[in-house]
Scaffold this active site. Structure first.
Site, PDB file in Angstrom:
ATOM      1  N   GLY A 527       0.823  -1.201   0.000  1.00 30.74           N
ATOM      2  CA  GLY A 527       0.000   0.000   0.000  1.00 30.74           C
ATOM      3  C   GLY A 527       0.854   1.246   0.000  1.00 30.74           C
ATOM      4  O   GLY A 527       2.042   1.208   0.281  1.00 30.74           O
ATOM      5  N   LYS A 548       5.002   0.157   7.899  1.00 31.26           N
ATOM      6  CA  LYS A 548       4.901   1.415   7.168  1.00 31.26           C
ATOM      7  C   LYS A 548       6.176   2.209   7.330  1.00 31.26           C
ATOM      8  O   LYS A 548       6.629   2.464   8.438  1.00 31.26           O
ATOM      9  CB  LYS A 548       3.714   2.213   7.702  1.00 31.26           C
ATOM     10  CG  LYS A 548       3.532   3.529   7.012  1.00 31.26           C
ATOM     11  CD  LYS A 548       2.143   4.064   7.243  1.00 31.26           C
ATOM     12  CE  LYS A 548       1.793   5.040   6.139  1.00 31.26           C
ATOM     13  NZ  LYS A 548       0.353   5.293   6.095  1.00 31.26           N
ATOM     14  N   ASP A 640      -8.263  11.490   8.008  1.00 29.60           N
ATOM     15  CA  ASP A 640      -8.140  10.905   6.676  1.00 29.60           C
ATOM     16  C   ASP A 640      -8.923   9.600   6.574  1.00 29.60           C
ATOM     17  O   ASP A 640      -8.411   8.576   6.156  1.00 29.60           O
ATOM     18  CB  ASP A 640      -6.665  10.691   6.323  1.00 29.60           C
ATOM     19  CG  ASP A 640      -6.465  10.497   4.820  1.00 29.60           C
ATOM     20  OD1 ASP A 640      -7.423  10.762   4.049  1.00 29.60           O
ATOM     21  OD2 ASP A 640      -5.375  10.070   4.411  1.00 29.60           O
TER      22      ASP A 640
END
Ligand SMILES: *[C@@H]1O[C@H](CO)[C@@H](O)[C@H](O)[C@H]1NC(C)=O
Ligand SMILES: *[C@@H]1O[C@H](CO)[C@@H](O)[C@H](O)[C@H]1NC(C)=O
Ligand SMILES: *[C@@H]1O[C@H](CO)[C@@H](O)[C@H](O)[C@H]1NC(C)=O
Ligand SMILES: *[C@@H]1O[C@H](CO)[C@@H](O)[C@H](O)[C@H]1NC(C)=O
Ligand SMILES: *[C@@H]1O[C@H](CO)[C@@H](O)[C@H](O)[C@H]1NC(C)=O
Ligand SMILES: *[C@@H]1O[C@H](CO)[C@@H](O)[C@H](O)[C@H]1NC(C)=O
Ligand SMILES: *[C@@H]1O[C@H](CO)[C@@H](O)[C@H](O)[C@H]1NC(C)=O
Ligand SMILES: *[C@@H]1O[C@H](CO)[C@@H](O)[C@H](O)[C@H]1NC(C)=O
Length: 805
Positions: A527, A548, A640
């Protein structure tokens, strides 16, 4: 003459050798000799690998205990010692003339001020007894044949070292407080049913809190059949017990320094320290929710989950009660009033999401709140009652409490407690409680004025006051005031004085090389966005993780740690769990649990969701967000929300990802006068972002509404929908406008919902429930932020319509 001279030199030489030239530390203590408290810097035993020492350890002013501790690595003598054992934790000795003395008879004794014996091994042996500290940290008294007369491993205090056995006759007892090493209230022991348990053994009451007391043994994965009753930690980090309990350190498999400690806060934690490193990190702990430890806040109080505090919790006296001992919460709180049994003079105060575990006087099923109240009024002894709706059974339970112990408050607890108070007290409290609650209820949780960048304490206090009185109109960023308040002004408070990062289960620091290996040099990208690229990886303990890698690394290490440790403490079934982080040089990485089923957006694209799953996802997402915004506890805006950030587990339960990132990424922009306004994703952003008005939790509500519309219609907010008005003119519509217009054209006979629902569902859904969901979504996307509900209200609206599975 020459001969004697020679022998004196030899004696001197051998003495010098046996004590070492550099210091007077001792390897073995022989019969007839002693260690003195007066030279704690010199008179101590050292293990042959030099990892452990045993000697007098100062526990207070002029108070010493004989202890075994881990030596600081790399000779960092300034650091605190990590004590693993104590002979006399409850009877410290004087700093003058106290001694540890080994008699010729084999008895090892500790004397206080040269007079009283405070501790002894009561052993006897005539064959040359000696005391030495083994490489494992075991202090051993043995004779010349090597027979062990006594060993500290058989008498643990609060720590278990690798290879040390916890048995049927030994137990770990916590320290009283962080700085007071005497015996505290918590115990790790084998119970009569062969289970390894944690017990709160307070002055008035005692109760078991691990394994979870409401589980029967097999539900907790334990077995009562094995009578050997032994638990042991191996040097690779596997903790196992004869009742089938076993748990692995997150850094399992490496030979590093390890210890298992029952901490003063009632949790058992496995610590590890890199060889040569100075910091201990938690590699496992028994309780992930600090408020679930019994007795932690004392009687008549509630423990609140508080991710901004170092311990992860905060204690509060019940309204109308005051703290008994200002320095020690374990004494609890006492009433500020005289309790009367006169029914007409007493009433109840409702405390939402509060539970007092255990000590039920009685409980009644399926009765109304009114009836439950009346029963409690009748009973003079009833101090409070707990009223819980059980959705699985479809009715309520009413529990009467005569003692208010183990109180805790958590947004995820779906019941309420009503405490009994005199009416006079009640009227004064109710007012203040309502005032505090209303600030939250309005959803005005996060406001931050621009002036904070000047960063002095007073302006922060002022902004807090502004915030409480709910005056808007400031330039507001997507940030948590509390963070700044606590960490910007005193960033050091994040680090626990004991030198570890205390957080939820397994939350830990990873090294960059470890994550590089886990992701096979960052090869499998899964992603992108939200400030970095996400890779799939497999950790040392075989868990699959989503890792991440943040783009920007211009944030200081301290600040990053402060923020990441708060995010790591958030704990809710509808939030993605953060397992750890890495901060090394310019590298900033976050390690999350991996979701096999991918994101909501992928699932919508694949048309793989039925209507029940879609409802579940909407409700679960709302619960996760409500928790983030919840009632002055966790002031975090997501900013978000979009289908890419909602991940699905194997049961299609949603987990919100990427929360708190605004803090990790936008720090630098905040120093500019133009506060970063580029948060969010086109299509999902509330009008406030565009019109430069205050940013509150309502921006998340808006984005949530859009996501729900997308769930219902299968249409992305950025697609243009063509409608044919009046049968002639073709119009282009945005998603929200289209749904709104369809609704206003709807009639009683043909539900408007049928016209907007994702056609792939082919009519297989409950129209009523879909209509409720769509109605709530439309409220969420109101242009005017005050017209939108809070996330908590959204959850309640959905639950009231039984959109709860
Ligand atoms: C430690 O706690 C014990 C038990 O509460 C108390 O008796 C003792 O005085 C305390 N010691 C110090 C140094 O405060
Ligand atoms: C840890 O110990 C338990 C019990 O002995 C065993 O079943 C398990 O396989 C061990 N784990 C590892 C990784 O060795
Ligand atoms: C009982 O537990 C001990 C220690 O874990 C183990 O060695 C032993 O095999 C177990 N006994 C049975 C019958 O499982
Ligand atoms: C002792 O400490 C050193 C350095 O920290 C480490 O390499 C060694 O493995 C340790 N030995 C034991 C038995 O823990
Ligand atoms: C509070 O507790 C501390 C430590 O246990 C004790 O020394 C002190 O006397 C107590 N204070 C009061 C007012 O009871
Ligand atoms: C808690 O409050 C009750 C009254 O509700 C009181 O009787 C009791 O003594 C209090 N407990 C403690 C430890 O002070
Ligand atoms: C209870 O209180 C009411 C109102 O204060 C009073 O009129 C009544 O006499 C009291 N009853 C008893 C039994 O004390
Ligand atoms: C609960 O109470 C209601 C009304 O008193 C009754 O109709 C219902 O059957 C009860 N439910 C159960 C499961 O006992």
């Amino acid at each position: 003459m020459e001969f004697t001279c020679m022998s004196i030199i030899i004696v001197l030489l051998s003495l010098a050798l046996s004590f070492g030239f550099s210091s007077s530390e001792v390897i073995t203590l022989r019969k007839g000799s002693s260690l003195s408290v007066e030279k704690p810097e010199h008179d101590f035993l050292v293990s042959s690998n030099r990892n452990f020492s045993a000697g007098f350890y100062a526990v207070g002013n002029n108070a010493y205990s004989f202890a075994v501790w881990f030596n600081p690595n790399n000779g960092q003598t300034s650091r605190e010692r990590t004590v693993v054992w104590m002979a006399n934790r409850d009877n410290p000795v004087n700093g003058k003339r106290s001694k540890l003395f080994l008699f010729k008879t084999g008895n090892l004794i500790l004397t206080d001020a040269g007079k009283f014996t405070v501790w002894a091994t009561n052993t006897d042996s005539l064959s040359n007894p000696q005391l030495l500290l083994q490489d494992t940290g075991n202090l051993v008294l043995r004779n010349s044949e090597g027979v062990v007369l006594w060993q500290s491993f058989d008498f643990p205090t609060d720590t278990l070292l690798p290879q040390q056995h916890l048995t049927r006759i030994t137990k770990l007892i916590s320290s009283r407080t962080r700085n007071n090493h005497s015996s505290g209230f918590y115990q790790l022991f084998f119970d009569d049913d062969n289970l390894l348990k944690l017990l709160y053994n307070g002055p008035d009451v005692s109760s078991v809190y691990w394994p979870d007391p409401w589980l029967v043994s097999w539900e907790a994965g334990r077995s009562t059949f094995n009578n050997s009753r032994v638990a042991v930690l191996d040097s690779l980090g596997n903790l196992t017990s004869s009742d089938d309990f076993s748990s692995m350190a997150y850094d399992y498999g490496r030979v590093i320094q390890r210890r298992l400690k029952l901490d003063y806060d009632g949790n058992i934690r496995l610590y590890s320290r890199e060889n040569g490193g100075e910091e201990w990190v938690v590699s496992w702990q028994a309780k992930s929710q600090p408020c679930r430890v019994h007795g932690i806040c004392g009687a008549n109080s509630t423990c609140n989950y508080d991710p901004s505090s170092v311990t992860g919790r905060k204690c509060y006296c019940l309204p109308g009660y005051r703290l008994k001992n200002q320095t020690d919460w374990s004494y609890g709180c006492e009433p500020n009033f005289e309790m009367t049994c006169n029914r007409s003079e007493t009433g109840f105060l409702k405390l939402r999401h509060v539970e007092f575990y255990g000590y039920d006087y009685n409980f009644l099923k399926n009765i109304t709140l009114e009836k439950c109240k009346n029963e409690c009024l009748q009973l003079c002894n009833c101090k409070a009652f707990q009223y819980t709706f059980r959705s699985d059974e479809g009715f309520s339970y009413c529990y009467y409490k005569t003692l208010l112990l183990n109180g805790y408050r958590s947004p995820s607890y779906e019941g309420d407690t009503y405490i009994k108070l005199p009416k006079i007290i009640l009227s004064s409290i109710k007012k203040s409680v309502e005032e505090t609650n209303s600030a939250c209820a309005k959803g005005v949780t996060i406001v931050l004025e621009r002036a904070y960048t000047k960063g002095n304490g007073n302006s922060l206090v002022t902004s807090l006051l502004w915030f409480v009185s709910a005056i808007g109109g400031f330039e507001i960023a997507c940030i948590l005031l509390v963070w700044f308040f606590l960490f910007r002004t005193q960033p050091k408070s994040v680090k626990d004085p004991e030198g570890y990062h205390l957080t939820a289960t397994g939350f830990r620091k990873f090294s960059y090389s470890e994550l590089k290996e886990a992701t096979q040099r960052f090869s499998q990208e899964i992603g992108r966005g939200g400030g970095g690229i996400v890779y799939k990886g497999v950790l040392l303990d075989k868990r699959v993780a989503a890792i991440k890698r943040l783009d920007e690394a211009n944030q200081g290490e301290g600040e990053f740690l402060a923020e990441v440790s708060i995010i790591g403490r958030l704990n809710h079934m509808n939030l993605i769990e953060m397992w750890g982080y890495c901060v090394e040089g310019k590298h900033r990485l976050l390690v999350y649990e991996y979701m096999e089923n991918g994101s909501l957006s992928e699932n919508l694209l694949r048309n793989s969701l039925n209507w029940v799953q879609r409802l579940k996802i909407a409700l679960g997402t709302a619960k996760g967000l409500a928790y983030l915004h919840e009632e002055c506890l966790e002031w975090i805006l997501h900013c978000d929300i979009k289908p890419q950030n909602i991940l699905l587990d194997s049961n299609h339960q949603p987990k919100v990802a990427d929360f708190g990132l605004s803090k990790l990424l936008n720090r630098n922009d905040l120093n500019n006068s133009s506060i970063s306004r580029i948060r969010g994703t086109r299509g999902y952003m509330a009008p406030e972002w565009i019109f430069n008005s205050p940013i509150t939790s309502k921006v998340d509500v808006y984005s949530f509404g859009i996501v729900v519309l997308e769930i219902l219609t299968g249409k992305s907010p950025t697609t243009v929908i063509q409608t044919i008005d009046d049968g002639v003119e073709v119009q282009n519509r945005r998603l929200v406008t289209w749904v709104r217009e369809t609704k206003s054209r709807g009639t009683a006979e043909a539900s408007w919902v049928k016209q907007i629902i994702d056609p792939v569902m082919e009519g297989n859904y409950d129209v009523g429930k879909m209509e409720t969901l769509a109605g709530v979504a439309l409220q969420c996307v109101e242009e005017e932020k005050d017209a939108r509900p809070t996330m908590r209200q959204v959850v309640e609206m959905l639950q009231n319509h039984e959109i709860d599975y």
